[in-house]
Design an enzyme around this catalytic site. Sequence first.
Site, mmCIF file in Angstrom:
data_model
loop_
_atom_site.group_PDB
_atom_site.id
_atom_site.type_symbol
_atom_site.label_atom_id
_atom_site.label_comp_id
_atom_site.label_asym_id
_atom_site.label_seq_id
_atom_site.Cartn_x
_atom_site.Cartn_y
_atom_site.Cartn_z
ATOM 1 N N LYS A 110 35.802 89.960 75.995
ATOM 2 C CA LYS A 110 35.049 90.537 74.881
ATOM 3 C C LYS A 110 34.308 91.796 75.319
ATOM 4 C CE LYS A 110 34.673 86.377 72.090
ATOM 5 N NZ LYS A 110 33.868 85.199 71.758
ATOM 6 N N LYS A 190 48.204 87.953 71.846
ATOM 7 C CA LYS A 190 47.614 86.848 71.093
ATOM 8 C C LYS A 190 47.015 87.384 69.793
ATOM 9 C CE LYS A 190 43.139 85.118 71.184
ATOM 10 N NZ LYS A 190 42.577 84.069 70.359
ATOM 11 N N LYS A 193 41.173 88.502 65.876
ATOM 12 C CA LYS A 193 40.385 89.458 65.094
ATOM 13 C C LYS A 193 39.995 90.649 65.950
ATOM 14 C CE LYS A 193 38.517 85.678 63.536
ATOM 15 N NZ LYS A 193 37.462 84.694 63.534
HETATM 16 P P1 ADP Z 1 39.713 85.222 67.030
HETATM 17 O O1 ADP Z 1 40.346 85.283 68.393
HETATM 18 O O2 ADP Z 1 40.596 85.797 66.013
HETATM 19 O O3 ADP Z 1 38.315 85.789 67.004
HETATM 20 P P2 ADP Z 1 38.399 82.677 66.969
HETATM 21 O O4 ADP Z 1 37.949 82.898 68.364
HETATM 22 O O5 ADP Z 1 37.372 82.710 65.878
HETATM 23 O O6 ADP Z 1 39.577 83.697 66.655
HETATM 24 O O7 ADP Z 1 39.177 81.306 66.911
HETATM 25 C C1 ADP Z 1 38.983 80.242 66.005
HETATM 26 C C2 ADP Z 1 39.950 79.119 66.340
HETATM 27 O O8 ADP Z 1 41.296 79.584 66.151
HETATM 28 C C3 ADP Z 1 39.879 78.624 67.790
HETATM 29 O O9 ADP Z 1 40.137 77.237 67.847
HETATM 30 C C4 ADP Z 1 40.976 79.386 68.449
HETATM 31 O O10 ADP Z 1 41.452 78.738 69.608
HETATM 32 C C5 ADP Z 1 42.033 79.454 67.362
HETATM 33 N N1 ADP Z 1 42.868 80.642 67.532
HETATM 34 C C6 ADP Z 1 42.478 81.932 67.459
HETATM 35 N N2 ADP Z 1 43.505 82.771 67.654
HETATM 36 C C7 ADP Z 1 44.588 81.980 67.875
HETATM 37 C C8 ADP Z 1 45.967 82.254 68.133
HETATM 38 N N3 ADP Z 1 46.428 83.498 68.192
HETATM 39 N N4 ADP Z 1 46.788 81.212 68.300
HETATM 40 C C9 ADP Z 1 46.348 79.931 68.227
HETATM 41 N N5 ADP Z 1 45.053 79.609 67.974
HETATM 42 C C10 ADP Z 1 44.192 80.612 67.796
HETATM 43 N N1 TRP Z 2 34.160 79.483 70.257
HETATM 44 C C1 TRP Z 2 35.016 79.071 69.201
HETATM 45 C C2 TRP Z 2 35.950 80.231 68.867
HETATM 46 O O1 TRP Z 2 35.659 81.370 69.104
HETATM 47 C C3 TRP Z 2 34.280 78.672 67.971
HETATM 48 C C4 TRP Z 2 33.411 77.502 68.253
HETATM 49 C C5 TRP Z 2 32.048 77.524 68.365
HETATM 50 C C6 TRP Z 2 33.830 76.169 68.476
HETATM 51 N N2 TRP Z 2 31.602 76.271 68.637
HETATM 52 C C7 TRP Z 2 32.646 75.427 68.714
HETATM 53 C C8 TRP Z 2 35.083 75.539 68.500
HETATM 54 C C9 TRP Z 2 32.708 74.057 68.985
HETATM 55 C C10 TRP Z 2 35.127 74.175 68.763
HETATM 56 C C11 TRP Z 2 33.950 73.441 68.999
HETATM 57 O O2 TRP Z 2 36.979 79.978 68.354
#
Ligand code: ADP
Ligand code: TRP
Length: 324
Positions: A110, A190, A193
């Site tokens: 990040k 991957k 967002k």
């Molecule tokens: P992003 O990477 O888009 O910010 P988040 O971190 O908010 O997504 O992820 C929310 C949930 O979706 C998590 O459980 C994460 O592991 C899953 N996730 C995000 N991107 C993917 C992906 N490309 N493939 C599978 N699972 C994903």
């Molecule tokens: N960190 C997770 C993500 O970016 C979101 C998240 C926050 C989460 N607290 C959690 C997922 C607790 C599972 C359990 O996707």
Amino acid sequence: MRILTGLQPSGKLHIGNYFGAMEPAVKLQDQGEAFYFIADYHAMTSMTDASALRENVRELAIDFLASGLDPEKATIFRQSDIPEVNELAWILSTVCPMGLLQRCHSYKDKVENGLDANHALFAYPALMAADILLYDANLVPVGKDQKQHLEVTRDLAGKVNDKFGEGTLVIPEAQIKESTAVVPGLDGRKMSKSYGNTLPLAGNMKALRKTIMKIVTTSAEVEDVKPTDGSTVIALYQLFADESAVQTMIDEHGLSGEEGKGYGYFKQQLFDAYWEKFAAIRAKREELENNLDYVHEVIANGAEKARAESTKVLDRVRGIVGLR
Ligand code: ADP
Ligand code: TRP
């Protein structure tokens, strides 16, 4: 069994989130006591626009319900409605070695992608551990990118138990489905967002079709044989189509000359399958958008149910560590 997962309201839900976390969560709500929440404290590590945050929370609540989370079965809530989570995060911080956080890939990724290297982003895994441990969760369905955070959670729970006694915290397991562990994005990395390579779950048909047409491919012409290994179009098509349809697409990549098929043809097939898969969710979304009172009510009720659990666990932990 208690199941818990969270999603950040940091942008539009994409199909990586859907297949990695949402769909498994929907399936699991029938198999135990489910807690699903909107991680708005977490989203503050990547966004500072208050009205955008509010809007994203509402949109994600709609996505939760449209995707099939059922408030009769699962407790659906917003993280910040249970501020006690910060207290447990603090308690966990007292046993959390700096090195453990320093090793987290997500923090490094990040920061490399331009987020501020602030304390919240660094301490994020401790708050995430608190999210999970505050509800005595046993199973946490997530995508593969969260595997390390789940390891941190288990590690911290283990340290608390070593220090204060077995049974202080419940040690959870991650559930990571191999077939959807990493959904690729439009550019083949991957889907995320933060990479701007997402395919949203819902939106305008024309725009979404255009998005699919932007998927990066090789420069093979219509009449050329096309490689199937590493093809993002095929990898995404596998999420929507049955085995025989996928096999047909793979076979058609092998055609050449007059019989050859262009990437536009394959992308159109992907678009059709994708559009159909989410038809019901789109319809439900529209319905919910016109019934926001209901959405707010679900979140308010969820907060009440979540708090009943969280206060139980926090009271137990407070007593054990000497805060009461
Ligand atoms: P992003 O990477 O888009 O910010 P988040 O971190 O908010 O997504 O992820 C929310 C949930 O979706 C998590 O459980 C994460 O592991 C899953 N996730 C995000 N991107 C993917 C992906 N490309 N493939 C599978 N699972 C994903
Ligand atoms: N960190 C997770 C993500 O970016 C979101 C998240 C926050 C989460 N607290 C959690 C997922 C607790 C599972 C359990 O996707």
